[in-house]
Enzyme design. Sequence first.
Site, PDB file in Angstrom:
ATOM      1  N   GLY A  42      12.514  19.847   1.427  1.00 13.77           N
ATOM      2  CA  GLY A  42      13.492  19.179   0.586  1.00 13.77           C
ATOM      3  C   GLY A  42      13.043  18.834  -0.813  1.00 13.77           C
ATOM      4  O   GLY A  42      13.842  18.863  -1.744  1.00 13.77           O
ATOM      5  N   ASP A  98      11.677  13.939  -1.674  1.00 15.60           N
ATOM      6  CA  ASP A  98      13.111  13.903  -1.938  1.00 15.60           C
ATOM      7  C   ASP A  98      13.692  12.553  -1.542  1.00 15.60           C
ATOM      8  O   ASP A  98      14.492  11.975  -2.265  1.00 15.60           O
ATOM      9  CB  ASP A  98      13.847  15.046  -1.243  1.00 15.60           C
ATOM     10  CG  ASP A  98      13.564  15.151   0.253  1.00 15.60           C
ATOM     11  OD1 ASP A  98      12.683  14.436   0.762  1.00 15.60           O
ATOM     12  OD2 ASP A  98      14.231  15.964   0.921  1.00 15.60           O
ATOM     13  N   ASP A 101      12.541   6.835   3.624  1.00 15.80           N
ATOM     14  CA  ASP A 101      13.262   5.787   4.341  1.00 15.80           C
ATOM     15  C   ASP A 101      12.288   4.932   5.137  1.00 15.80           C
ATOM     16  O   ASP A 101      11.800   3.945   4.636  1.00 15.80           O
ATOM     17  CB  ASP A 101      14.442   6.325   5.152  1.00 15.80           C
ATOM     18  CG  ASP A 101      14.087   7.467   6.079  1.00 15.80           C
ATOM     19  OD1 ASP A 101      12.923   7.606   6.484  1.00 15.80           O
ATOM     20  OD2 ASP A 101      14.992   8.231   6.417  1.00 15.80           O
ATOM     21  N   LYS A 129      15.204   4.475   0.355  1.00 16.34           N
ATOM     22  CA  LYS A 129      16.023   3.618   1.225  1.00 16.34           C
ATOM     23  C   LYS A 129      15.151   2.447   1.682  1.00 16.34           C
ATOM     24  O   LYS A 129      14.674   2.416   2.810  1.00 16.34           O
ATOM     25  CB  LYS A 129      16.479   4.377   2.469  1.00 16.34           C
ATOM     26  CG  LYS A 129      17.532   5.413   2.275  1.00 16.34           C
ATOM     27  CD  LYS A 129      17.953   5.931   3.654  1.00 16.34           C
ATOM     28  CE  LYS A 129      18.839   7.110   3.604  1.00 16.34           C
ATOM     29  NZ  LYS A 129      19.165   7.605   4.950  1.00 16.34           N
TER      30      LYS A 129
END
Length: 176
Positions: A42, A98, A101, A129
């Site tokens: 990603g 990318d 979290d 996040k």
Amino acid sequence: MKEKIRVLISEEDVSRRIDEVAAQINRDYEGKELHLLCILKGSVFFMSELAKRLTIPVTMDFMSCSSYGSGTVSKGIVRLNKDLDEPIEGRDVMIIEDIIDSGNTLSYLIELMKARKPKSLKLCTLLDKPSRRIHHEVVVDYTCFEVEDLFVVGCGMDADQKYRNLPYVGVVESGE
């Protein structure tokens, strides 16, 4: 049911913010060479866009690891699929992600990279996040956007390998 993608961050906003983060990195690393470490798959989209905007000398390497599988929830186990091609000892290194979290993958990678004795080690991400962070020792040095706990795609992020090529950040929503 068919999936729908709702635009969360427009292509223009993504591009503008990458410009701003690149400008900050250029200031912070003025007179230095920076080794970018892209976490596949990603991050390749974000790293490519970021690298094009850097005016300092850069080198690149790629690493692949996973803690997701085909689902949307981290399994908590990190598997190293591809290691670096070059040593990083004594180099200024920046891990490019990318999205961050839980921090599970990055916690593992940071410790692995620190053991290889870089001169410095920083972390740059397109999306963060923080509400999902389990590993609070993972400190993000450069963040383009903080997002809520949503399942996002585009700009390299995927849903079972789909939607990576979207030029914006979108949210997967189920449709009719």
